[in-house]
Design a protein around this motif. Structure first.
Motif, PDB file in Angstrom:
ATOM      1  N   ILE A   1       0.836  -1.204   0.000  1.00 32.58           N
ATOM      2  CA  ILE A   1       0.000   0.000   0.000  1.00 32.58           C
ATOM      3  C   ILE A   1       0.873   1.256   0.000  1.00 32.58           C
ATOM      4  O   ILE A   1       0.650   2.182  -0.785  1.00 32.58           O
ATOM      5  CB  ILE A   1      -0.946   0.005   1.219  1.00 32.58           C
ATOM      6  N   ILE A   2       1.872   1.284   0.874  1.00 31.30           N
ATOM      7  CA  ILE A   2       2.739   2.458   0.972  1.00 31.30           C
ATOM      8  C   ILE A   2       3.478   2.702  -0.343  1.00 31.30           C
ATOM      9  O   ILE A   2       3.518   3.839  -0.852  1.00 31.30           O
ATOM     10  CB  ILE A   2       3.759   2.296   2.115  1.00 31.30           C
ATOM     11  N   ASN A   3       4.059   1.670  -0.903  1.00 30.88           N
ATOM     12  CA  ASN A   3       4.808   1.833  -2.154  1.00 30.88           C
ATOM     13  C   ASN A   3       3.898   2.278  -3.296  1.00 30.88           C
ATOM     14  O   ASN A   3       4.289   3.114  -4.120  1.00 30.88           O
ATOM     15  CB  ASN A   3       5.525   0.529  -2.512  1.00 30.88           C
ATOM     16  N   ARG A   4       2.690   1.731  -3.356  1.00 29.98           N
ATOM     17  CA  ARG A   4       1.723   2.148  -4.381  1.00 29.98           C
ATOM     18  C   ARG A   4       1.361   3.621  -4.228  1.00 29.98           C
ATOM     19  O   ARG A   4       1.376   4.382  -5.199  1.00 29.98           O
ATOM     20  CB  ARG A   4       0.472   1.284  -4.257  1.00 29.98           C
ATOM     21  N   GLU A   5       1.046   4.031  -2.996  1.00 28.78           N
ATOM     22  CA  GLU A   5       0.613   5.407  -2.770  1.00 28.78           C
ATOM     23  C   GLU A   5       1.755   6.399  -2.962  1.00 28.78           C
ATOM     24  O   GLU A   5       1.551   7.500  -3.477  1.00 28.78           O
ATOM     25  CB  GLU A   5       0.017   5.552  -1.367  1.00 28.78           C
ATOM     26  N   MET A   6       2.953   6.038  -2.563  1.00 26.02           N
ATOM     27  CA  MET A   6       4.100   6.929  -2.781  1.00 26.02           C
ATOM     28  C   MET A   6       4.350   7.134  -4.272  1.00 26.02           C
ATOM     29  O   MET A   6       4.665   8.247  -4.711  1.00 26.02           O
ATOM     30  CB  MET A   6       5.354   6.359  -2.116  1.00 26.02           C
ATOM     31  N   LYS A   7       4.170   6.078  -5.047  1.00 28.70           N
ATOM     32  CA  LYS A   7       4.366   6.185  -6.488  1.00 28.70           C
ATOM     33  C   LYS A   7       3.284   7.059  -7.125  1.00 28.70           C
ATOM     34  O   LYS A   7       3.581   7.964  -7.920  1.00 28.70           O
ATOM     35  CB  LYS A   7       4.356   4.796  -7.116  1.00 28.70           C
ATOM     36  N   GLU A   8       2.010   6.799  -6.760  1.00 28.64           N
ATOM     37  CA  GLU A   8       0.910   7.551  -7.360  1.00 28.64           C
ATOM     38  C   GLU A   8       0.923   9.024  -6.948  1.00 28.64           C
ATOM     39  O   GLU A   8       0.643   9.906  -7.746  1.00 28.64           O
ATOM     40  CB  GLU A   8      -0.428   6.919  -6.968  1.00 28.64           C
ATOM     41  N   ARG A   9       1.245   9.283  -5.669  1.00 29.14           N
ATOM     42  CA  ARG A   9       1.205  10.645  -5.150  1.00 29.14           C
ATOM     43  C   ARG A   9       2.545  11.357  -5.286  1.00 29.14           C
ATOM     44  O   ARG A   9       2.682  12.514  -4.919  1.00 29.14           O
ATOM     45  CB  ARG A   9       0.752  10.623  -3.685  1.00 29.14           C
ATOM     46  N   LYS A  10       3.550  10.618  -5.756  1.00 28.99           N
ATOM     47  CA  LYS A  10       4.901  11.151  -5.973  1.00 28.99           C
ATOM     48  C   LYS A  10       5.484  11.709  -4.679  1.00 28.99           C
ATOM     49  O   LYS A  10       6.019  12.814  -4.632  1.00 28.99           O
ATOM     50  CB  LYS A  10       4.884  12.219  -7.078  1.00 28.99           C
ATOM     51  N   ILE A  11       5.368  10.912  -3.619  1.00 29.17           N
ATOM     52  CA  ILE A  11       5.870  11.305  -2.304  1.00 29.17           C
ATOM     53  C   ILE A  11       7.350  10.937  -2.203  1.00 29.17           C
ATOM     54  O   ILE A  11       7.713   9.765  -2.333  1.00 29.17           O
ATOM     55  CB  ILE A  11       5.085  10.579  -1.192  1.00 29.17           C
ATOM     56  N   PRO A  12       8.235  11.901  -1.945  1.00 31.84           N
ATOM     57  CA  PRO A  12       9.666  11.569  -1.835  1.00 31.84           C
ATOM     58  C   PRO A  12       9.997  10.689  -0.635  1.00 31.84           C
ATOM     59  O   PRO A  12      10.732   9.714  -0.760  1.00 31.84           O
ATOM     60  CB  PRO A  12      10.334  12.944  -1.708  1.00 31.84           C
ATOM     61  N   GLY A  13       9.450  11.048   0.559  1.00 34.21           N
ATOM     62  CA  GLY A  13       9.816  10.308   1.755  1.00 34.21           C
ATOM     63  C   GLY A  13       8.660  10.173   2.731  1.00 34.21           C
ATOM     64  O   GLY A  13       7.792  11.048   2.802  1.00 34.21           O
ATOM     65  N   LEU A  14       8.676   9.075   3.520  1.00 36.52           N
ATOM     66  CA  LEU A  14       7.528   8.775   4.388  1.00 36.52           C
ATOM     67  C   LEU A  14       7.971   7.933   5.574  1.00 36.52           C
ATOM     68  O   LEU A  14       8.874   7.106   5.470  1.00 36.52           O
ATOM     69  CB  LEU A  14       6.476   8.034   3.568  1.00 36.52           C
TER      70      LEU A  14
ATOM     71  N   ALA B   1      13.866  17.632   4.485  1.00 36.86           N
ATOM     72  CA  ALA B   1      13.474  18.718   3.583  1.00 36.86           C
ATOM     73  C   ALA B   1      11.983  18.601   3.311  1.00 36.86           C
ATOM     74  O   ALA B   1      11.380  17.541   3.492  1.00 36.86           O
ATOM     75  CB  ALA B   1      14.267  18.628   2.280  1.00 36.86           C
ATOM     76  N   SER B   2      11.376  19.713   2.884  1.00 37.44           N
ATOM     77  CA  SER B   2       9.948  19.714   2.563  1.00 37.44           C
ATOM     78  C   SER B   2       9.756  20.116   1.107  1.00 37.44           C
ATOM     79  O   SER B   2      10.457  21.004   0.598  1.00 37.44           O
ATOM     80  CB  SER B   2       9.195  20.696   3.464  1.00 37.44           C
ATOM     81  N   TYR B   3       8.776  19.475   0.468  1.00 43.29           N
ATOM     82  CA  TYR B   3       8.555  19.683  -0.959  1.00 43.29           C
ATOM     83  C   TYR B   3       7.069  19.885  -1.262  1.00 43.29           C
ATOM     84  O   TYR B   3       6.201  19.535  -0.474  1.00 43.29           O
ATOM     85  CB  TYR B   3       9.057  18.474  -1.754  1.00 43.29           C
TER      86      TYR B   3
ATOM     87  N   ARG C   1       4.364  32.884 -14.691  1.00 47.22           N
ATOM     88  CA  ARG C   1       3.827  32.063 -15.780  1.00 47.22           C
ATOM     89  C   ARG C   1       3.382  30.704 -15.254  1.00 47.22           C
ATOM     90  O   ARG C   1       3.998  30.150 -14.348  1.00 47.22           O
ATOM     91  CB  ARG C   1       4.884  31.845 -16.870  1.00 47.22           C
ATOM     92  N   LYS C   2       2.317  30.181 -15.850  1.00 48.38           N
ATOM     93  CA  LYS C   2       1.821  28.856 -15.493  1.00 48.38           C
ATOM     94  C   LYS C   2       2.404  27.831 -16.450  1.00 48.38           C
ATOM     95  O   LYS C   2       2.466  28.048 -17.653  1.00 48.38           O
ATOM     96  CB  LYS C   2       0.281  28.832 -15.560  1.00 48.38           C
ATOM     97  N   GLY C   3       2.850  26.711 -15.894  1.00 53.26           N
ATOM     98  CA  GLY C   3       3.436  25.670 -16.744  1.00 53.26           C
ATOM     99  C   GLY C   3       3.208  24.304 -16.146  1.00 53.26           C
ATOM    100  O   GLY C   3       2.302  24.097 -15.339  1.00 53.26           O
ATOM    101  N   GLU C   4       4.038  23.356 -16.532  1.00 55.22           N
ATOM    102  CA  GLU C   4       3.939  21.999 -16.004  1.00 55.22           C
ATOM    103  C   GLU C   4       4.335  21.987 -14.530  1.00 55.22           C
ATOM    104  O   GLU C   4       5.297  22.645 -14.135  1.00 55.22           O
ATOM    105  CB  GLU C   4       4.860  21.064 -16.792  1.00 55.22           C
ATOM    106  N   ALA C   5       3.591  21.240 -13.742  1.00 60.85           N
ATOM    107  CA  ALA C   5       3.907  21.147 -12.315  1.00 60.85           C
ATOM    108  C   ALA C   5       5.235  20.427 -12.119  1.00 60.85           C
ATOM    109  O   ALA C   5       5.530  19.441 -12.796  1.00 60.85           O
ATOM    110  CB  ALA C   5       2.793  20.405 -11.586  1.00 60.85           C
ATOM    111  N   LYS C   6       6.038  20.962 -11.214  1.00 61.53           N
ATOM    112  CA  LYS C   6       7.294  20.293 -10.884  1.00 61.53           C
ATOM    113  C   LYS C   6       7.538  20.387  -9.382  1.00 61.53           C
ATOM    114  O   LYS C   6       7.009  21.260  -8.696  1.00 61.53           O
ATOM    115  CB  LYS C   6       8.466  20.884 -11.671  1.00 61.53           C
ATOM    116  N   LEU C   7       8.349  19.476  -8.895  1.00 61.03           N
ATOM    117  CA  LEU C   7       8.635  19.411  -7.478  1.00 61.03           C
ATOM    118  C   LEU C   7       9.553  20.555  -7.064  1.00 61.03           C
ATOM    119  O   LEU C   7      10.565  20.812  -7.717  1.00 61.03           O
ATOM    120  CB  LEU C   7       9.294  18.069  -7.148  1.00 61.03           C
TER     121      LEU C   7
END
Length: 478
Positions: free
Chosen positions: A26-39, A220-222, A231-237
């Motif tokens: 569950i954790i690995n799936r959610e980190m991948k989908e939500r693009k979470i760096p660390g947990l 760190a926080s992201y 300007r509005k563009g592609e979302a990035k971390l």
């Protein structure tokens, strides 16, 4: 007998490993989908930490992994500590929840005089939000430059509504609770927390602070941003920078680890922070609006699910950290991340289901999410119809469905989001907001005619939907 004990031990070990494997999935799936760096995650069951695990990167720039001693900001989860501090004073007879705050604080405006401590705890005070006087980008002390100047300005602002009539989450409530704690304890609230909570629960990695402070082992926080240099563009971390002026840190200002928060919960439930179990139950119970209906919040806790089985109280902080407590199951789950907007409260109930499968079905949204992952989101309405044949009361919450769909839309899962918005229209056909939201996703997916139909329906149900009128007018003129 020895063989039986050995076999039982092996069986328990295998069961624990299987549970751990499901949690990892569950954790690995959610980190991948939500693009979470660390947990970090910690699970408490029957007064013991049964899982403490770390995943991913604490610092992407230097490739530093998260460990169990990595410290994360917990943002508004600080409020549960403030709630305990207040309830400790209640238990000691030093304050009463129904006392007016004017009993403890001087120089209040007339219309603030009768607001109660309980109304502060449950965010039904109607007070103006102190955040509007701070810097909106960083949270720092802002143009007024001093706490005294902010306080003087705050006192001139009108109430948003009569106390006890509505719910409105704001930081002024917990700012004033901090002042009351200090007035009664005769010491800074940070010292009160340390003496009456941190030391008792043996918390070694829980400290007040923000981006300005040097905190050892601090993650760190992201966040993902899509607006740069006008300007509005592609979302990035991107990196985040946040300040919590010291006088508002009863609302958001603590940093901790999942293990520390787990040990705090163990102390709380074991009766080391309160002497009377009734105090804990009172804290975990909602307050009351003036008309007698229960508030959205318990006292210091913003997630309340008073369901028949497996009730939940909890709190989310900064849309990045969560503590969920299952009082009747003697269990708590803490998840901390370093991504603002990761919303781990979305998947904690599924993790709880790894320890007690009945919990998943007790929460309609979690049960729906889990099943749609298996059968496909396009079958959402059919699934609900089938489920209602055996469980007529099965109805996911409207706002929870909407929030979930919007988060999927933000993660570019438009097809899945579309089906959940559609489900919300099916479930709540008299709600103007579900049509407005459905119209938004239809427009995003370039189904203009269907979007126009939804916005028209929304405006019919709510003629004051000005944003919907604006969008509809634009669509019809194109």
């Amino acid at each position: 007998m020895k063989i039986y004990i050995l076999l039982l031990f092996i069986s328990l070990q295998v069961c624990a490993q299987q549970t751990r494997t499901r949690v990892d999935e569950i954790i690995n799936r959610e980190m991948k989908e939500r693009k979470i760096p660390g947990l970090q995650i910690a699970v408490v069951q029957n007064g013991k930490i049964v899982l403490s695990q770390s995943y991913g990167a604490a610092n992407l720039q230097y490739s530093i992994p998260v460990t169990n001693t990595t410290i994360f900001p917990i943002n508004s989860n600080t409020k549960v500590f403030t709630g305990v501090a207040v309830m400790q004073l209640v238990e000691q007879g030093k304050i009463n929840l129904n006392d007016p705050i004017s009993k403890y604080l001087d120089h209040l405006p007339d219309e603030w005089q009768k607001i109660t401590i309980d109304q502060l705890l449950t965010h039904i005070s109607g007070l103006p939000d102190i955040l509007q006087l701070l810097d909106p980008a960083t949270g720092n002390i802002g143009p007024l430059k001093t706490e005294s100047a902010i306080w003087e300005k705050l006192r001139t602002l009108p109430l948003d509504f009569k106390a006890g009539e509505q719910f409105s989450y704001n930081q002024t409530n917990y700012y004033l609770l901090g002042k009351i704690i200090e007035k009664i304890s005769k010491e800074p609230f940070s010292a009160d927390f340390k003496k009456n909570q941190f030391q008792i629960a043996h918390l070694t990695n829980t400290v007040f602070g923000d981006s300005r402070d040097i905190i050892p082992n601090y993650s760190a926080s992201y966040r993902y941003n899509n607006f740069f240099d006008g300007r509005k563009g592609e979302a990035k971390l991107t990196n985040t920078y946040t300040e919590f002026p010291d006088f508002v840190r009863t609302g958001a200002g603590l940093n901790s680890t999942a293990e520390d928060m787990a040990n705090w919960f163990i102390a709380l439930q074991a009766g080391r922070l309160f002497k009377n179990p009734a105090t804990l139950e009172m804290m975990w119970s909602p307050g009351q609006f003036n008309n007698g209906t229960p508030t959205n919040w318990a006292r210091g806790w913003g997630i309340t699910k008073p369901r028949k089985n497996h009730r939940v109280v909890g709190m989310s902080g900064g849309n990045r950290s969560v503590i969920m407590v299952y009082p009747d199951d003697h269990m708590a789950i803490i998840v901390l991340t370093n991504l603002a907007g990761s919303a781990p409260e979305d998947f904690v109930e599924e993790i709880a289901g790894c320890y007690n499968p009945d919990i998943v079905k007790a929460d309609p949204l979690t049960y729906l999410r889990k099943n749609l992952r298996e059968i496909g989101f396009g079958k959402a309405i059919d699934f609900v119809k089938t489920e209602r044949k055996t469980n007529p009361s099965f109805t996911p919450n409207e706002s929870e469905l909407n929030d979930w769909a919007y988060r999927m839309m933000a993660n570019k899962q438009e097809k899945e989001a579309l089906e959940i918005f559609k489900l919300n229209v099916y479930l709540f056909p008299k709600s103007w907001n579900v049509y407005d939201s459905y119209g938004e996703i239809l427009l995003k997916m370039e189904d203009k005619n269907k979007a126009i139909e939804m916005y028209r329906r929304s405006i019919q149900l709510n003629p004051e939907n000005e944003n919907g009128k604006k969008i509809l007018k634009k669509l019809l003129s194109e």
